[in-house]
Every structure is written in structure tokens, then in C-alpha cells.
Design an enzyme around this catalytic site. Structure first.
Site, PDB file in Angstrom:
ATOM      1  CB  THR A 119      -0.904  -0.012   1.254  1.00  0.00           C
ATOM      2  OG1 THR A 119      -1.523   1.263   1.395  1.00  0.00           O
ATOM      3  CG2 THR A 119      -0.119  -0.290   2.528  1.00  0.00           C
ATOM      4  CG  ASP A 120      -1.161   4.935  -0.991  1.00  0.00           C
ATOM      5  OD1 ASP A 120      -1.674   4.317  -0.044  1.00  0.00           O
ATOM      6  OD2 ASP A 120      -1.783   5.771  -1.666  1.00  0.00           O
ATOM      7  CD  GLU A 121      -3.197   3.376   4.619  1.00  0.00           C
ATOM      8  OE1 GLU A 121      -2.880   3.180   5.799  1.00  0.00           O
ATOM      9  OE2 GLU A 121      -4.349   3.277   4.193  1.00  0.00           O
ATOM     10  CE1 TYR A 146      -3.327  -2.721   5.752  1.00  0.00           C
ATOM     11  CE2 TYR A 146      -3.358  -0.355   5.322  1.00  0.00           C
ATOM     12  CZ  TYR A 146      -3.338  -1.659   4.858  1.00  0.00           C
ATOM     13  OH  TYR A 146      -3.329  -1.911   3.507  1.00  0.00           O
ATOM     14  CB  SER A 147       0.400   2.143   7.317  1.00  0.00           C
ATOM     15  OG  SER A 147       0.319   2.984   8.426  1.00  0.00           O
ATOM     16  CE  LYS A 150       0.039  -4.591   2.989  1.00  0.00           C
ATOM     17  NZ  LYS A 150      -0.327  -5.931   2.443  1.00  0.00           N
TER      18      LYS A 150
HETATM   19  P1  NAD Z   1      -9.728  -7.301   2.305  1.00  0.00           P
HETATM   20  O1  NAD Z   1      -9.730  -7.040   3.766  1.00  0.00           O
HETATM   21  O2  NAD Z   1     -10.956  -7.037   1.515  1.00  0.00           O
HETATM   22  O3  NAD Z   1      -9.322  -8.830   2.025  1.00  0.00           O
HETATM   23  C1  NAD Z   1      -8.325  -9.477   2.739  1.00  0.00           C
HETATM   24  C2  NAD Z   1      -8.499 -10.981   2.530  1.00  0.00           C
HETATM   25  O4  NAD Z   1      -7.431 -11.648   3.226  1.00  0.00           O
HETATM   26  C3  NAD Z   1      -9.809 -11.529   3.099  1.00  0.00           C
HETATM   27  O5  NAD Z   1     -10.392 -12.425   2.184  1.00  0.00           O
HETATM   28  C4  NAD Z   1      -9.366 -12.264   4.354  1.00  0.00           C
HETATM   29  O6  NAD Z   1     -10.225 -13.359   4.699  1.00  0.00           O
HETATM   30  C5  NAD Z   1      -7.973 -12.716   3.976  1.00  0.00           C
HETATM   31  N1  NAD Z   1      -7.114 -12.946   5.142  1.00  0.00           N
HETATM   32  C6  NAD Z   1      -6.924 -12.136   6.209  1.00  0.00           C
HETATM   33  N2  NAD Z   1      -6.083 -12.696   7.089  1.00  0.00           N
HETATM   34  C7  NAD Z   1      -5.696 -13.891   6.542  1.00  0.00           C
HETATM   35  C8  NAD Z   1      -4.827 -14.912   6.959  1.00  0.00           C
HETATM   36  N3  NAD Z   1      -4.153 -14.838   8.122  1.00  0.00           N
HETATM   37  N4  NAD Z   1      -4.662 -15.992   6.169  1.00  0.00           N
HETATM   38  C9  NAD Z   1      -5.327 -16.090   4.985  1.00  0.00           C
HETATM   39  N5  NAD Z   1      -6.179 -15.137   4.549  1.00  0.00           N
HETATM   40  C10 NAD Z   1      -6.356 -14.058   5.310  1.00  0.00           C
HETATM   41  O7  NAD Z   1      -8.486  -6.488   1.746  1.00  0.00           O
HETATM   42  P2  NAD Z   1      -8.287  -5.769   0.324  1.00  0.00           P
HETATM   43  O8  NAD Z   1      -8.798  -4.393   0.411  1.00  0.00           O
HETATM   44  O9  NAD Z   1      -8.748  -6.679  -0.727  1.00  0.00           O
HETATM   45  O10 NAD Z   1      -6.682  -5.681   0.307  1.00  0.00           O
HETATM   46  C11 NAD Z   1      -5.913  -6.727  -0.262  1.00  0.00           C
HETATM   47  C12 NAD Z   1      -4.450  -6.341  -0.205  1.00  0.00           C
HETATM   48  O11 NAD Z   1      -4.243  -5.130  -0.921  1.00  0.00           O
HETATM   49  C13 NAD Z   1      -3.917  -6.079   1.202  1.00  0.00           C
HETATM   50  O12 NAD Z   1      -2.605  -6.611   1.277  1.00  0.00           O
HETATM   51  C14 NAD Z   1      -3.900  -4.572   1.331  1.00  0.00           C
HETATM   52  O13 NAD Z   1      -2.906  -4.154   2.221  1.00  0.00           O
HETATM   53  C15 NAD Z   1      -3.570  -4.175  -0.088  1.00  0.00           C
HETATM   54  N6  NAD Z   1      -4.046  -2.863  -0.540  1.00  0.00           N
HETATM   55  C16 NAD Z   1      -5.359  -2.514  -0.400  1.00  0.00           C
HETATM   56  C17 NAD Z   1      -5.803  -1.301  -0.910  1.00  0.00           C
HETATM   57  C18 NAD Z   1      -7.255  -0.881  -0.825  1.00  0.00           C
HETATM   58  O14 NAD Z   1      -7.579   0.240  -1.199  1.00  0.00           O
HETATM   59  N7  NAD Z   1      -8.158  -1.729  -0.357  1.00  0.00           N
HETATM   60  C19 NAD Z   1      -4.885  -0.421  -1.529  1.00  0.00           C
HETATM   61  C20 NAD Z   1      -3.534  -0.805  -1.635  1.00  0.00           C
HETATM   62  C21 NAD Z   1      -3.138  -2.035  -1.139  1.00  0.00           C
HETATM   63  O1  DAU Z   2      -4.133   3.916   0.465  1.00  0.00           O
HETATM   64  C1  DAU Z   2      -4.360   2.549   0.395  1.00  0.00           C
HETATM   65  C2  DAU Z   2      -5.198   2.108   1.581  1.00  0.00           C
HETATM   66  O2  DAU Z   2      -6.520   2.560   1.329  1.00  0.00           O
HETATM   67  C3  DAU Z   2      -5.168   0.603   1.792  1.00  0.00           C
HETATM   68  O3  DAU Z   2      -3.882   0.234   2.167  1.00  0.00           O
HETATM   69  C4  DAU Z   2      -6.152   0.171   2.892  1.00  0.00           C
HETATM   70  O4  DAU Z   2      -6.210  -1.236   2.975  1.00  0.00           O
HETATM   71  C5  DAU Z   2      -7.528   0.710   2.519  1.00  0.00           C
HETATM   72  O5  DAU Z   2      -8.456   0.411   3.566  1.00  0.00           O
HETATM   73  C6  DAU Z   2      -7.466   2.222   2.319  1.00  0.00           C
HETATM   74  O6  DAU Z   2      -7.141   2.897   3.560  1.00  0.00           O
HETATM   75  P1  DAU Z   2      -7.927   4.225   4.013  1.00  0.00           P
HETATM   76  O7  DAU Z   2      -7.809   4.324   5.482  1.00  0.00           O
HETATM   77  O8  DAU Z   2      -7.542   5.373   3.168  1.00  0.00           O
HETATM   78  O9  DAU Z   2      -9.424   3.779   3.560  1.00  0.00           O
HETATM   79  P2  DAU Z   2     -10.859   3.906   4.232  1.00  0.00           P
HETATM   80  O10 DAU Z   2     -11.832   3.398   3.230  1.00  0.00           O
HETATM   81  O11 DAU Z   2     -10.919   3.343   5.599  1.00  0.00           O
HETATM   82  O12 DAU Z   2     -11.044   5.491   4.365  1.00  0.00           O
HETATM   83  C7  DAU Z   2     -10.871   6.363   3.263  1.00  0.00           C
HETATM   84  C8  DAU Z   2     -10.962   7.787   3.781  1.00  0.00           C
HETATM   85  O13 DAU Z   2     -12.304   8.046   4.211  1.00  0.00           O
HETATM   86  C9  DAU Z   2     -10.093   8.054   4.990  1.00  0.00           C
HETATM   87  O14 DAU Z   2      -9.586   9.383   4.903  1.00  0.00           O
HETATM   88  C10 DAU Z   2     -11.050   7.935   6.175  1.00  0.00           C
HETATM   89  C11 DAU Z   2     -12.352   8.417   5.600  1.00  0.00           C
HETATM   90  N1  DAU Z   2     -13.601   7.819   6.145  1.00  0.00           N
HETATM   91  C12 DAU Z   2     -13.662   6.464   6.251  1.00  0.00           C
HETATM   92  C13 DAU Z   2     -14.821   5.860   6.691  1.00  0.00           C
HETATM   93  C14 DAU Z   2     -14.903   4.352   6.834  1.00  0.00           C
HETATM   94  C15 DAU Z   2     -14.689   8.631   6.425  1.00  0.00           C
HETATM   95  O15 DAU Z   2     -14.647   9.881   6.301  1.00  0.00           O
HETATM   96  N2  DAU Z   2     -15.842   8.039   6.849  1.00  0.00           N
HETATM   97  C16 DAU Z   2     -15.963   6.684   6.995  1.00  0.00           C
HETATM   98  O16 DAU Z   2     -17.049   6.201   7.385  1.00  0.00           O
END
Ligand code: NAD
Ligand code: DAU
Length: 330
Positions: A119-121, A146-147, A150
Site C-alpha cells: 500500500t501507499d500508506e 496497519y500501515s 504493511k
Molecule cells: P480485504 O480485507 O478485503 O481482504 C483481505 C483478505 O485476506 C480476506 O479475504 C481475508 O479473509 C484474507 N485474510 C486475512 N487474514 C488472513 C490470513 N491470516 N490468512 C489467509 N487469509 C487471510 O483487503 P483488500 O482491500 O482486498 O486488500 C488486499 C491487499 O491489498 C492487502 O494486502 C492490502 O494491504 C492491499 N491494498 C489494499 C488497498 C485498498 O484500497 N483496499 C490499496 C492498496 C493495497
Molecule cells: O491507500 C491505500 C489504503 O486505502 C489501503 O492500504 C487500505 O487497505 C484501505 O483500507 C485504504 O485505507 P484508508 O484508510 O484510506 O481507507 P478507508 O476506506 O478506511 O477510508 C478512506 C478515507 O475516508 C479516509 O480518509 C477515512 C475516511 N472515512 C472512512 C470511513 C470508513 C470517512 O470519512 N468516513 C468513513 O465512514
């Protein structure tokens, strides 16, 4: 090609499996997923080219059996939600650090190609008026548990490349949106609130900026890196989609036929990162990748339509997610 996808029952992983089936006729996919609250077998397409193994990435025996038969491991599995990590960091340490370590030891043993999804975080955050964006040279400076976990997992991958010659690449992507995202996350939370007659919730003043990318663009970039990326390299994935949260909430409300001010301000996330922004020029110039989804408003409209049409998929998650938020006062 035998592809092992960890976390393939989650948001980005299940979309990756779908894209792989559609665009890679030679691929057979095994998903290793613990089916935590964030994962669901229902997110996976029904296909005889997909096998779901329910198991934990920190379980060395399960991991080793699956890695042994794979040509490539694409590692999505993680605890992924910042708010949860602020409430209880332990599962983040266990999955993101110990789980990644377990996979690395196995790919080291078997000489298997590994791609690590990050992640960019890991770079911390930027000021709103900073002209800079994150690049692969930006120093690591994570803010939340979290970050931080990661970031630690990225450093484990780099060390295993350098010390043990593991054939790995890393990608750090910005915020994804699209179908099949858990309702705890910002965009699906607000869409499903409106669908349920509840007002959207904006943290603090809502000035925080996220750099939105469609999940299919993230995943097409991942395949580009697996196909043509250089071993040991880190690639940043982004599509120049910076928007502040207030604007996104107003777009959701407008797109769902509600007044633009029909939302509530709630208490802010502790340590809330202000702005993320990705400079993806290395990926674009060195590997020739380009995003396909350049119109956020259109992608958001499709995402709203998906949640409208798929209530049985998200309804069961909603009450539990909101109960967690109620406990946090958000
Ligand atoms: P998500 O939470 O939707 O999915 C995570 C999946 O991993 C789930 O299916 C969960 O059951 C599985 N999991 C969790 N712990 C586990 C374990 N110990 N063993 C096996 N499986 C396990 O997450 P996402 O949003 O799909 O993110 C996927 C990846 O992408 C992550 O590594 C996250 O850091 C990265 N990422 C997410 C975003 C975003 O915007 N969502 C952006 C950049 C990077
Ligand atoms: O940047 C990549 C990351 O983006 C990933 O690594 C993470 O897995 C993914 O969850 C996401 O992180 P954020 O914390 O940015 O995402 P989130 O959807 O939780 O929140 C996005 C923005 O919205 C953040 O500034 C917090 C805000 N927010 C979030 C929620 C859930 C609100 O204002 N209201 C809300 O109810």
C-alpha cells in the site's frame, strides 16, 4: 500456469481472480484464504479453474503444500482496515508480518516467483499543499498499526530478495474502489448507508485526500509487474485520482439522488493521514502500463449500481461493521 492467490476471497483478491480467469486462459487459480470477517467464498466466481482452500497464511504446513505446486504466488492476504488496527493491532502483526514471513520462507524453499501486494500508506502522508507525490524513493514513515505492519512486510520481502535470492517484486497501490469491497470501507459504507436510509458519515472536516484507482486497474498493473517487472523492484500503482473525502461523499449522494449535504460529520480517526498521492511514472515508462478507468464519476456510478443490485452479498456484513463503528463513536 498455476497461480496461488492469498486473500483471494477479499475485495482486491477476488477481483484479481475474476480478471485472471477472463484474461488468462492458461491460468489455474488456487485461493488460500482464512475467510475472516473480510473474506467470503461468495465473492469468488464459480469455475473449475478456481479452487478455494480455507487456511491461514501463517500456517507453515498449509502454505508449503500449496506453494510447492504453484508457479507464482500473488500475496493479497492481509488485515486491511486502519480503524480496526487502531482498535486491536494484534491480528495485523500476526497476518501481515508473521503471515508474510511464512510465505517468504516457503517460496525461498521452493524457488517460487512471489509478488507482494502493498500500500501507499507505508510512506506516511503528504500535506495538502505539497506538490510532491510518493515515489519509490520516498522514505518509509507509516502512521497506523496497519500501515506499520504493511511496511514491515515490505521490508521482509526486500531482505528475502537480497539475502536469499527470492524472486520477488513489490507493488504499493493507492485507494481502490469497485465491486466486492467490504462495507467497512469508506465508499461502500456510504453507499450502503444511503441504501438503508442512514446518513453517510464523514470523519472530521473531510479534507483528507485519497488517490482513487479502480480495482481492475490495480490488478492489471499487478499482472504487468508479474509478466515484465524486474526482480527485487518496487513499483507504485496509481491513476492520478486525488479527491478529498467531502467531495466523494457529495458525489455519492448526488449519484444516489440525495441532497449533497445529507451527511453527518463524526469524530476523526486518530492519527488520520492527510493525503496520499502516487507518482506511477516508473510503472508507466519502464513497463508501459496505463490505467483504463480514467473517469471516477462513471466508475463510482457503476459501483453504486453494483451495491444496489447485490444487497444479499453485503447485507450480512453491514450490521457487524456498524456495531464496530458504534463502539468507536464513528
Ligand atoms: P480485504 O480485507 O478485503 O481482504 C483481505 C483478505 O485476506 C480476506 O479475504 C481475508 O479473509 C484474507 N485474510 C486475512 N487474514 C488472513 C490470513 N491470516 N490468512 C489467509 N487469509 C487471510 O483487503 P483488500 O482491500 O482486498 O486488500 C488486499 C491487499 O491489498 C492487502 O494486502 C492490502 O494491504 C492491499 N491494498 C489494499 C488497498 C485498498 O484500497 N483496499 C490499496 C492498496 C493495497
Ligand atoms: O491507500 C491505500 C489504503 O486505502 C489501503 O492500504 C487500505 O487497505 C484501505 O483500507 C485504504 O485505507 P484508508 O484508510 O484510506 O481507507 P478507508 O476506506 O478506511 O477510508 C478512506 C478515507 O475516508 C479516509 O480518509 C477515512 C475516511 N472515512 C472512512 C470511513 C470508513 C470517512 O470519512 N468516513 C468513513 O465512514
Amino acid at each position: 500456469m498455476k497461480v496461488l492467490v492469498t486473500g483471494g476471497a477479499g475485495f482486491i483478491g477476488s477481483n484479481f481472480v475474476r480478471l485472471t480467469l477472463d484474461e488468462r486462459p492458461d491460468a489455474e487459480v488456487t485461493v488460500l484464504d482464512a475467510l475472516t470477517y473480510a473474506g467470503s467464498a461468495a465473492s469468488l466466481p464459480a469455475s473449475d479453474r478456481v479452487r478455494l482452500v480455507e487456511g491461514n497464511i501463517a500456517d507453515a504446513e498449509v502454505v508449503d503444500d500449496l506453494v510447492r505446486e504453484a508457479d507464482v504466488v500473488v500475496h493479497f492476504a492481509a488485515e486491511s482496515h486502519n480503524d480496526n488496527s487502531l482498535d486491536n493491532p494484534w491480528p495485523f502483526v500476526q497476518t501481515n508480518l508473521v503471515g508474510t514471513f511464512t510465505l517468504l520462507e516457503s517460496v525461498r524453499r521452493h524457488g517460487t516467483r512471489f509478488h507482494h501486494i502493498s500500500t501507499d500508506e507505508v510512506y506516511g502522508d503528504l500535506e495538502l499543499d505539497d506538490p510532491a507525490k510518493f515515489t519509490p524513493d520516498t522514505p518509509y514513515n507509516p502512521s497506523s498499526p496497519y500501515s506499520a505492519t504493511k511496511a514491515g512486510s515490505d521490508l521482509l520481502v526486500r531482505a528475502w530478495v537480497r539475502s536469499f535470492g527470492v524472486e520477488a517484486t513489490i507493488s504499493n497501490c493507492s485507494n481502490n474502489y469497485g465491486p466486492l469491497q467490504h462495507v467497512e470501507k469508506f465508499i461502500p459504507r456510504q453507499i450502503t448507508n444511503v441504501l438503508g436510509g442512514v446518513r453517510p458519515k464523514l470523519y472530521g472536516a473531510g479534507l483528507n485526500v485519497r488517490d482513487w484507482i479502480h480495482v481492475d486497474d490495480h490488478n492489471s498493473a499487478v499482472w504487468t509487474i508479474i509478466d515484465t517487472g524486474k526482480i527485487g523492484e518496487t513499483y507504485l500503482i496509481g491513476a492520478d485520482g486525488e479527491l478529498d473525502n467531502k467531495t466523494v461523499i457529495e458525489m455519492i449522494l448526488a449519484g444516489m439522488g440525495e441532497p449533497a449535504d445529507a451527511y453527518d460529520h463524526v469524530s476523526d480517526r486518530p492519527g488520520h493521514d492527510m493525503r496520499y498521492a502516487i507518482d506511477a511514472s516508473k510503472l508507466r515508462t519502464e513497463l508501459g502500463w496505463e490505467p483504463r478507468f480514467r473517469d471516477f464519476a462513471a466508475g463510482l456510478a457503476d459501483t453504486i449500481a453494483w451495491y444496489r443490485a447485490n444487497e444479499p452479498w453485503w447485507r450480512a456484513q453491514k450490521a457487524a461493521a456498524e456495531a464496530k463503528y458504534a463502539k468507536l463513536g464513528r
